[in-house]
Scaffold this motif. Structure first.
Motif: not given
Length: 82
Positions: A20-28, A39-47, A70-76
């Motif tokens: 149930g994860l999403t790739d942040s680079a592809r999402h954006l 990779l990220f996913r929301s939960s029942a308590g937090i979106e 490898h360059d590190p990745i920043h995601v806000d």
């Protein structure tokens, strides 16, 4: 996994679907494919929703040499309680 590689892409897609994860680079829709992913996913308590993605160039030693091959990745992220 190398994105869009014919051998790796099915493995990545299966993993994303199973977890149930999403790739942040592809999402954006960054258009950037790296083997390092946030990779990220929301939960029942937090979106959570990624708002910005970039490869960080500030992780260097005192001489300005990269600390990794490898360059590190920043995601806000934006988040809200459900």
């Amino acid at each position: 996994l190398h994105g869009f590689d014919p051998d790796d892409e099915p493995i990545l897609q299966d993993f994303l679907l199973a977890t149930g994860l999403t790739d942040s680079a592809r999402h954006l829709a960054t258009g950037v494919e790296t083997i390092d992913r946030f990779l990220f996913r929301s939960s029942a308590g937090i979106e959570i929703e990624p708002r910005a993605w970039r490869q960080a160039s500030e992780f260097v030693d005192p001489q300005g040499n990269p600390l990794s091959d490898h360059d590190p990745i920043h995601v806000d992220f934006e988040w809200r309680l459900r």
